[in-house]
Enzyme design. Structure first.
Site, PDB file in Angstrom:
ATOM      1  N   GLU A 186      -3.906  11.101   4.273  1.00 19.66           N
ATOM      2  CA  GLU A 186      -3.781  10.333   3.032  1.00 19.66           C
ATOM      3  C   GLU A 186      -4.296  11.102   1.821  1.00 19.66           C
ATOM      4  O   GLU A 186      -4.298  10.593   0.713  1.00 19.66           O
ATOM      5  CB  GLU A 186      -4.518   9.000   3.158  1.00 19.66           C
ATOM      6  CG  GLU A 186      -5.963   9.124   3.580  1.00 19.66           C
ATOM      7  CD  GLU A 186      -6.636   7.761   3.781  1.00 19.66           C
ATOM      8  OE1 GLU A 186      -6.162   6.765   3.244  1.00 19.66           O
ATOM      9  OE2 GLU A 186      -7.653   7.729   4.499  1.00 19.66           O
ATOM     10  N   HIS A 213      -5.805  -3.200  -2.645  1.00 22.63           N
ATOM     11  CA  HIS A 213      -5.962  -3.966  -1.408  1.00 22.63           C
ATOM     12  C   HIS A 213      -5.757  -5.462  -1.603  1.00 22.63           C
ATOM     13  O   HIS A 213      -5.398  -6.169  -0.662  1.00 22.63           O
ATOM     14  CB  HIS A 213      -7.307  -3.654  -0.764  1.00 22.63           C
ATOM     15  CG  HIS A 213      -7.279  -2.330  -0.077  1.00 22.63           C
ATOM     16  ND1 HIS A 213      -7.862  -1.211  -0.605  1.00 22.63           N
ATOM     17  CD2 HIS A 213      -6.662  -1.935   1.047  1.00 22.63           C
ATOM     18  CE1 HIS A 213      -7.632  -0.185   0.194  1.00 22.63           C
ATOM     19  NE2 HIS A 213      -6.900  -0.601   1.206  1.00 22.63           N
TER      20      HIS A 213
HETATM   21  C1  LIG Z   1      -2.710   2.554   4.729  1.00 24.15           C
HETATM   22  C2  LIG Z   1      -3.450   3.154   3.820  1.00 24.15           C
HETATM   23  O1  LIG Z   1      -4.772   2.903   3.711  1.00 24.15           O
HETATM   24  P1  LIG Z   1      -5.410   1.838   2.719  1.00 24.15           P
HETATM   25  O2  LIG Z   1      -4.270   1.152   2.034  1.00 24.15           O
HETATM   26  O3  LIG Z   1      -6.216   0.921   3.566  1.00 24.15           O
HETATM   27  O4  LIG Z   1      -6.248   2.654   1.796  1.00 24.15           O
HETATM   28  C3  LIG Z   1      -2.877   4.108   2.876  1.00 24.15           C
HETATM   29  O5  LIG Z   1      -3.614   4.692   2.083  1.00 24.15           O
HETATM   30  O6  LIG Z   1      -1.639   4.274   2.916  1.00 24.15           O
END
Ligand SMILES: C=C(OP(=O)(O)O)C(=O)O
Length: 590
Positions: free
Chosen positions: A449, A204
């Site tokens: 996911e 992130h």
């Molecule tokens: C958009 C997603 O969620 P995050 O990156 O916030 O985990 C993902 O996992 O592709």
């Protein structure tokens, strides 16, 4: 670590993972472990539990930091690796139920002092005991005890990161690690770029850097050795390169490249008002992923047609108290209103494990494996008050404009049904109290996911109103690659046939059930993948705001029929290298 040959006997050039494109040139601001002014205050009796939890959280964070450093040390040559590993093991022991941690806990509980002051006092006592032992080995360990103490105090105070607001404009931050919460504090007007020793390309922190448009390179071994504040730094976020104290020639070369990039960005602005339509006239919806409310302006400037993913985790960052319903409602409402009638897709909190600060640590201890632990919708179902509060805020915000609710980490139909029931109860309660809420209730979507969700996409498609494919986690969980770990970054591969099959499977299930499907993982914002995703049937993409014009440019050059034909060829391949080559070929011809 790879060190390039320095030009003209000056400058040091290091390699890392280029995670956010662009070039930053500016004076170094080194985040270091210097002396820290520690606050001291007395606790009220009812604050003790929260303070102990805050300390537990700081210890958990320290353990994670030290383990990461240890993983890095493993690749050092020969005995260096062993020596540093040994040292870090000692540090790890000191933050794990040790004399130090027990002493701090006792001071918090019995002396009613805040955690920072308790750490400082306990470190002083331990250092004194060591010093009086007249044992040279133990005397040498005093430095380690102090270092661990500083780490704990830094974690408690978030000291250096708060000082980011005082930086001189144009600074380049160099640190061991920046967490997403640290990154959320960066002000692009002051921070030209950053580089860190730890961190993977799809974590992130990297996503946040892209979203803020701040050039960044992570996973740079040897970055901090001998580095001084103020020295000129170049961060090349595209090539994954950090140049320390560059020669005049290198500096000039990079200045020109930066100017060239600025010109390209200006040109792209011209696309803002044009539609995202393929050459053969198929419209694609381009939306923005929002990390922080302040990204809203970026989203609009770049022509976002909505918010495809609002990561509500920001509501929980850099704080000790959980946000209540009114606070969440106020923030969500301002985003919904700010989008002026365009749909906002708000994801319920994807927090848990390490992200929910002292509150989680105090309640559940430190998770052995946060990525697989009690997080996201699982946490919300285990702690219904948390999720109910957020759902209530969302239902209320939905009065002010179109809003959809997206559920993260869903693995089963039962989970979707339980959230729907919870939402029904929350809605009834609010109506009884006369509080206005969205009518009809907002659509509820599933974030696909987890491989298990993708493989049961057919069933989920009947339980959900829409799908959003989170390819970041889908890649992580399918290939068992930690997306935030620079050690395995080269293995992280969204073009792996297994990942592509799960994406295809999900899209087809959505199309059969006639529910909308979009992609919101990082590949949605990378123009290299656009042709493939469209060829697989996706017509909505959500991405970091600065990527929207680049993806739009790709779409406007694309022939969808040809993309569909090529996607079929790609799905027959068994090797991701070959898939990447086929995509490159297609991208090169149009
Ligand atoms: C958009 C997603 O969620 P995050 O990156 O916030 O985990 C993902 O996992 O592709």
């Amino acid at each position: 670590m790879k060190t390039d040959v320095p030009a003209a006997g000056q400058g040091r050039s290091l390699r890392g993972l280029g995670v956010s494109p662009g070039i930053a040139i500016g004076p170094a601001h080194v985040v270091e472990s210097g002396a820290i002014r520690v606050p001291e205050y007395t606790l009220a009796a009812d604050q003790v539990e929260a303070e102990a939890a805050r300390f537990a959280d700081a210890c958990g964070k320290a353990r994670r930091q030290i383990r990461k450093l240890k993983a890095k040390a493993l690749v050092l040559p020969g005995s260096a690796s062993e020596e540093i590993g040994f040292l870090l093991d000692a540090h790890l022991a000191m933050v794990t139920n040790s004399r130090l941690t027990r002493g701090v806990e006792r001071r918090i509980q019995q002396e009613l002092v805040n955690a920072e002051a308790a750490v400082q006092a306990e470190i002083a006592t331990i250092a004194q005991t060591f010093a009086s032992m007249e044992d040279s080995y133990l005397a040498g360990r005093i430095a380690d005890v102090r270092e661990v103490g500083r780490r704990l105090i830094r974690n408690l105070m978030r000291h250096e990161y708060q000082a980011f607001s005082m930086l001189n404009p144009g600074s380049v931050i160099l640190a061991e690690e920046l967490t997403p919460a640290d990154t959320a504090l960066l002000d692009p007007r002051r921070v030209a770029g950053f580089a860190t020793v730890l961190g993977g390309a799809e974590g992130h922190t990297a996503i946040m850097a892209r979203s803020l448009g701040i050039p960044a390179v992570l996973g740079v071994g040897g970055l901090l050795s001998g580095l001084k504040n103020g020295v000129t730094i170049i961060v090349d976020g595209l090539q994954g390169r950090v140049i320390i104290d560059p020669t005049p020639e290198v500096l000039e070369d990079y200045r020109q490249r930066r100017a060239e990039r600025e010109r390209e960005r200006e040109q792209l602005k011209g696309l803002r008002k044009l539609p995202a339509v393929t050459r053969d006239n198929t419209a694609v919806t381009l939306q923005a992923n929002l990390e922080l409310p302040r990204d809203l302006d970026h989203a609009l400037e770049n022509g976002a047609q909505g918010i495809g993913l609002l990561r509500t985790e920001f509501l929980f960052m850099n704080r000790d108290q959980l946000p209540d319903e009114d606070e969440q409602y106020t923030v969500l409402r301002s985003i919904v209103e700010g989008m002026g009638g365009r749909t906002v897709t708000a994801r319920t909190m994807d927090v848990g494990g390490e992200k929910l600060a002292g509150w989680m640590a105090g309640r559940y201890g430190e998770p052995a494996n946060p990525a697989l632990g009690l997080r996201a919708v699982r946490l919300g179902l285990r702690e219904p008050k948390l999720l109910e509060t957020q759902l209530a805020a969302m239902l209320r915000a939905g009065v002010h404009g179109p809003l959809r609710i997206l559920l993260p980490m869903i693995c089963s139909v039962a989970e979707v049904q339980r959230v729907r029931e919870m939402m029904g109860q929350v809605a009834r309660r609010l109506r009884r109290r006369g509080v206005p809420i969205a009518d009809p209730l907002p659509p509820v979507g599933v974030m696909v996911e987890v491989p298990g969700a993708a493989l049961s996409a057919d069933a989920l498609a009947y339980a959900a109103d829409f799908f959003s494919i989170g390819t970041n986690d889908l890649t992580q969980y399918t290939l068992a690659i930690d997306r935030g770990d620079e050690q395995v970054a080269s293995l992280y591969d969204p073009l792996h046939p297994a990942v592509l099959r799960l994406i295809q499977f999900t899209i087809e299930a959505a199309l059969r059930a006639r529910i909308p499907v979009s992609v919101c993982g990082e590949i949605a914002g990378d123009a290299r993948y656009t042709a493939l995703l469209l060829g697989l049937g996706v017509r909505a993409l959500s991405m970091v705001p600065p990527a929207i014009p680049l993806v739009k440019r790709r779409i406007r050059k694309l022939d969808l029929q040809e993309a569909t034909r090529r996607a079929r060829v790609i799905m027959d391949q068994s090797d991701s290298g070959r898939i990447a080559a086929l995509l490159d070929d297609f991208n090169a011809v149009g």
